[in-house]
Motif scaffolding. Sequence first.
Motif, PDB file in Angstrom:
ATOM      1  N   TYR A 211       0.848  -1.244  -0.091  1.00 21.84           N
ATOM      2  CA  TYR A 211      -0.083  -0.276   0.003  1.00 21.84           C
ATOM      3  C   TYR A 211       0.994   1.141   0.033  1.00 21.84           C
ATOM      4  CZ  TYR A 211      -3.241   3.445   1.514  1.00 21.84           C
ATOM      5  OH  TYR A 211      -4.221   4.615   1.746  1.00 21.84           O
TER       6      TYR A 211
ATOM      7  N   CYS B 236       2.717   1.706  -3.303  1.00 27.30           N
ATOM      8  CA  CYS B 236       1.660   2.141  -4.445  1.00 27.30           C
ATOM      9  C   CYS B 236       1.309   3.492  -4.335  1.00 27.30           C
ATOM     10  CB  CYS B 236       0.505   1.033  -4.374  1.00 27.30           C
ATOM     11  SG  CYS B 236      -0.615   1.343  -5.581  1.00 27.30           S
TER      12      CYS B 236
ATOM     13  N   ILE C 117       3.423   4.531  -7.458  1.00 24.32           N
ATOM     14  CA  ILE C 117       2.563   4.033  -8.535  1.00 24.32           C
ATOM     15  C   ILE C 117       1.336   5.107  -8.676  1.00 24.32           C
ATOM     16  CG2 ILE C 117       1.360   2.170  -9.452  1.00 24.32           C
ATOM     17  CD1 ILE C 117       3.084   0.424  -7.996  1.00 24.32           C
ATOM     18  N   CYS C 118       0.349   5.162  -7.436  1.00 24.04           N
ATOM     19  CA  CYS C 118      -0.766   5.680  -7.749  1.00 24.04           C
ATOM     20  C   CYS C 118      -0.508   7.188  -7.278  1.00 24.04           C
ATOM     21  CB  CYS C 118      -1.698   5.111  -6.684  1.00 24.04           C
ATOM     22  SG  CYS C 118      -1.841   3.473  -7.147  1.00 24.04           S
TER      23      CYS C 118
ATOM     24  N   SER D  21      -4.652   2.337  -4.410  1.00 20.66           N
ATOM     25  CA  SER D  21      -3.961   1.797  -3.815  1.00 20.66           C
ATOM     26  C   SER D  21      -4.594   0.652  -2.826  1.00 20.66           C
ATOM     27  CB  SER D  21      -2.946   2.575  -2.689  1.00 20.66           C
ATOM     28  OG  SER D  21      -2.405   3.626  -3.253  1.00 20.66           O
TER      29      SER D  21
ATOM     30  N   LEU E 107      -5.757  -2.001  -5.275  1.00 21.20           N
ATOM     31  CA  LEU E 107      -4.473  -2.778  -5.788  1.00 21.20           C
ATOM     32  C   LEU E 107      -4.162  -3.997  -4.457  1.00 21.20           C
ATOM     33  CD1 LEU E 107      -2.262  -3.822  -7.612  1.00 21.20           C
ATOM     34  CD2 LEU E 107      -0.815  -2.016  -6.490  1.00 21.20           C
TER      35      LEU E 107
END
Length: 566
Positions: free
Chosen positions: A452, A455, A459-460, A467, A470
């Motif tokens: 988490y 991400c 990523i997010c 997150s 995912l």
Amino acid sequence: MAAESQAKRMEESQQLQFVREKLLAFQKKMIGDVEQRMSCLIQDVMLDIQQQQLRQQFDNSTDRTSAGNGNIWHNRQPQTANGKSAESDISDSPNLQSDAAAQNETTPASKQHNNEKEKQQQQQKQQRRGLPDKVFAFRESYLTALLQVEHMRTIYNIFYTILVLFFLNVICYDYFVEGHINFAFDTFNGGLKRLHYVMGIWLLEHIFVLLLFYAFRGWAIMRAKLQTHNSLQRFWSHSSLIMYISAQLVFGYVSTSLCLKLNLPFVSACVLLLESTRLLMKMHAFVRYNAARVLAGKLKTDNEPCPAPMPSLQSYVYFLFAPTLIYRDSYPRTTHIRWKFALCRLLEMVAVAFLYAFIHERHIHEHFHLFGKEPMGASQLIVKLFGMMLPSAIIFLCGFYMILHSWLNFTSELLRFGDRMFYKDWWTSHTYDTYYRNWNVVVHDWLYEYVYKDCYKYICKGSKTASSLLVFMISALVHEQVLGFALQMFFPVMFVFFGVVGVALVFLMRRAPKTLGNIFLWFSLILGNGMLISLYAMEYYAKRNCELSYKHWTDYVTPALWRCYH
């Protein structure tokens, strides 16, 4: 006359002696009663104080917004944008005072400019506040603390009594109906078949995990030697990352393929797959935590940063067996082992294992062993589903107690691991996001810390919803992978229940009232687990009882329970 007076004095002395003995006996009895009453009163007062302290702790733990670092049930420590906690920000106040003194000596124009600049920095720091970190502390499990209360201990004794009566019922049924007492040994023999293969694979996996430590150390040493060559250092790091990801994929592939090649039964396959998943999570936690320190060029300790390339092998080996998936160089450790406590947890695991075997023989096998051979309509299906609701609820609750309480507390006691918060008060949850956070704190901490947060940061880019989705997808895939390969079939009911229905309920129940939300949570858990176990049992026995042909790829993905009756 003298003789009469002497006899009279002797009689009076005997009477006085008798009265004295009676008074002494009465005094002794009174003192004993007073001491007993005082002891009972002291015990009652101490018990009331202990219950009041526990009540305050649990009341504080339910207040999520006001939870602070002083609460032993608090699991996170807030972080600022620069990676420091709130305590470190407070400790920097002398520097702020010196900056203020320096500002007083500047001109009014520069002072105004510095104030505006400081406000902008504070606003940016508040906007980029980092996610909190996992903290370890000395604390018992929730049920261990709750069972110190006499009322909760009584409920615990009631469950023990029900378990004993269930065992007596099974023994009487086997003796008077079957003619012999089985003790569910047939179920154990069938479920634990080829367990020696699992133990051999488990030893080889631990050798691989130990080799990872030396491989990581080699990467860190070589990277330090290539510090003056940026291009070579970058090539070495990228190559090592690709090798690490490939090794993780091969590790997971080998464990799952061996379940199929060795044709492991369900229990043995679950042991192998769950242990392989645990080791994969341990390896990633170690690499992810220490790679950041190597890239930063220093080892951050509790006191202050000091240069050090790698932790010790002893810390790594302890982490492999410790009941946590979050790597730290050291953990809170107890002073001694409570052998009686450990033995009680071990006996609880044995009792739940026998209970599972009895439930399999009396309910699961009894309900579904003819599925695919007997006629099946809507009425028969509904009767079977509702007949499995109560046994499925027992499987759900006993599985939680056996793994998250008994097993983890047993290993913690043997390893003197101090932090026993493996779960929280999930049974009081009225929303599904609270339930997922509190149900399995060990796995949730790993998903939060290494999936988490990464991400969310990389990523997010600050999206908590993406997150969280995912994290749910990864968790649902892993659950489905374990069940699918253990049962050797493609039947993604767990993925649908967990990754689709569970995610939908998270958003639908966020504004539910506490009482109605908790009732609906328990209703959906009992109903969902009953349907989950029933559907997997139907699919398992349908594959065994029906003679199905597999000529096209759709035959492998179409459920056998559907093909049997259509």
